[in-house]
Scaffold this motif. Structure first.
Motif, mmCIF file in Angstrom:
data_model
loop_
_atom_site.group_PDB
_atom_site.id
_atom_site.type_symbol
_atom_site.label_atom_id
_atom_site.label_comp_id
_atom_site.label_asym_id
_atom_site.label_seq_id
_atom_site.Cartn_x
_atom_site.Cartn_y
_atom_site.Cartn_z
ATOM 1 N N GLY A 1 20.641 -29.391 -4.992
ATOM 2 C CA GLY A 1 20.827 -29.358 -3.551
ATOM 3 C C GLY A 1 21.179 -30.695 -2.938
ATOM 4 N N THR B 1 27.537 -31.048 8.711
ATOM 5 C CA THR B 1 26.298 -30.324 8.396
ATOM 6 C C THR B 1 26.600 -28.907 7.923
ATOM 7 O OG1 THR B 1 25.088 -31.636 10.022
ATOM 8 C CG2 THR B 1 24.085 -29.562 9.337
ATOM 9 N N ARG C 1 25.857 -27.450 4.146
ATOM 10 C CA ARG C 1 25.011 -26.255 3.968
ATOM 11 C C ARG C 1 25.751 -25.163 3.204
ATOM 12 N NH1 ARG C 1 22.053 -26.007 9.834
ATOM 13 N NH2 ARG C 1 20.492 -27.584 9.354
ATOM 14 N N GLU C 2 27.025 -24.986 3.507
ATOM 15 C CA GLU C 2 27.823 -23.979 2.791
ATOM 16 C C GLU C 2 27.940 -24.345 1.309
ATOM 17 O OE1 GLU C 2 30.019 -20.681 1.831
ATOM 18 O OE2 GLU C 2 28.928 -21.047 3.688
ATOM 19 N N ALA D 1 25.813 -26.122 -0.431
ATOM 20 C CA ALA D 1 24.492 -25.895 -1.026
ATOM 21 C C ALA D 1 24.248 -24.409 -1.262
ATOM 22 C CB ALA D 1 23.407 -26.484 -0.126
ATOM 23 N N ALA D 2 24.680 -23.574 -0.323
ATOM 24 C CA ALA D 2 24.514 -22.123 -0.484
ATOM 25 C C ALA D 2 25.332 -21.623 -1.675
ATOM 26 C CB ALA D 2 24.934 -21.397 0.795
ATOM 27 N N VAL E 1 18.734 -21.814 1.303
ATOM 28 C CA VAL E 1 19.042 -23.089 1.929
ATOM 29 C C VAL E 1 18.427 -23.105 3.323
ATOM 30 C CG1 VAL E 1 20.883 -24.556 2.799
ATOM 31 C CG2 VAL E 1 21.170 -23.359 0.640
ATOM 32 N N GLY E 2 17.734 -24.173 3.638
ATOM 33 C CA GLY E 2 17.117 -24.322 4.942
ATOM 34 C C GLY E 2 15.693 -23.806 5.007
#
Length: 172
Positions: free
Chosen positions: A65, A90, A94-95, A97-98, A140-141
């Motif tokens: 990650g 950001t 995040r995309e 990481a997903a 994620v998150g």
């Protein structure tokens, strides 16, 4: 009279069956362990990549990650506010990481859906952590015990020692 030879033959037969069963279980365990080791190696090499729709921002995230690479095109600073660029970065990170997480879940799926369930640590040692929990990767998150920040600064102007913050709102 008691037939010791028949009893001995019966015990030897049951013993052989039990040994065969244990051998099969050990063979299955070795195969599952090898499959898990191979999946771990593939998961360690996972890379998630994403780009903004306009191609201005590209991010590469590793299996853990962590952001490995962030690329901004020369157009990144044209007619864009810093806040807008930050939101785009950001979202792209995040995309990425997903996508990395999806690849890891795909690697884990065959291991989790085998016909026979794997023996888990709590089955052998009551109170031990479950391997299924260790293999689960939070979305994620999602904040988990492992992703919470270790220490946070106090919210007040006073710091922990009572000296106050060097970053005062009223300036120097």
């Amino acid at each position: 009279m008691f037939d010791f030879d028949a009893e001995n033959a019966e015990l030897e037969s049951r013993n052989a069956q039990l040994r065969d069963r244990v051998d099969d279980m050990m063979r299955d365990l070795r195969e599952k362990t090898d499959n898990l080791r191979e999946a771990q190696a593939r998961m360690a090499a996972v890379v998630g990549e994403a780009s903004s729709p306009d191609g201005v921002v590209t991010a590469t995230v590793g299996a853990n990650g962590v952001l490995n690479k962030l690329t901004l095109s020369a157009r990144a600073f044209e007619r864009v506010t810093p806040e807008s660029l930050a939101r785009t970065i950001t979202g792209v990170v995040r995309e990425a990481a997903a996508r990395a997480q999806e690849q890891i879940q795909e690697e884990l799926a065959p291991l989790a859906t085998e016909d026979e369930p794997m023996i888990d640590l709590p089955d052998l040692l009551p109170g031990a952590p479950s391997l299924a929990d260790l293999l689960r990767i939070p979305p994620v998150g999602e904040v988990t015990e492992n992703t919470k920040p270790a220490h946070r600064r106090p919210e007040s102007e006073e710091d922990e020692e009572g000296y106050g913050s060097v970053f005062r709102k009223d300036g120097w």
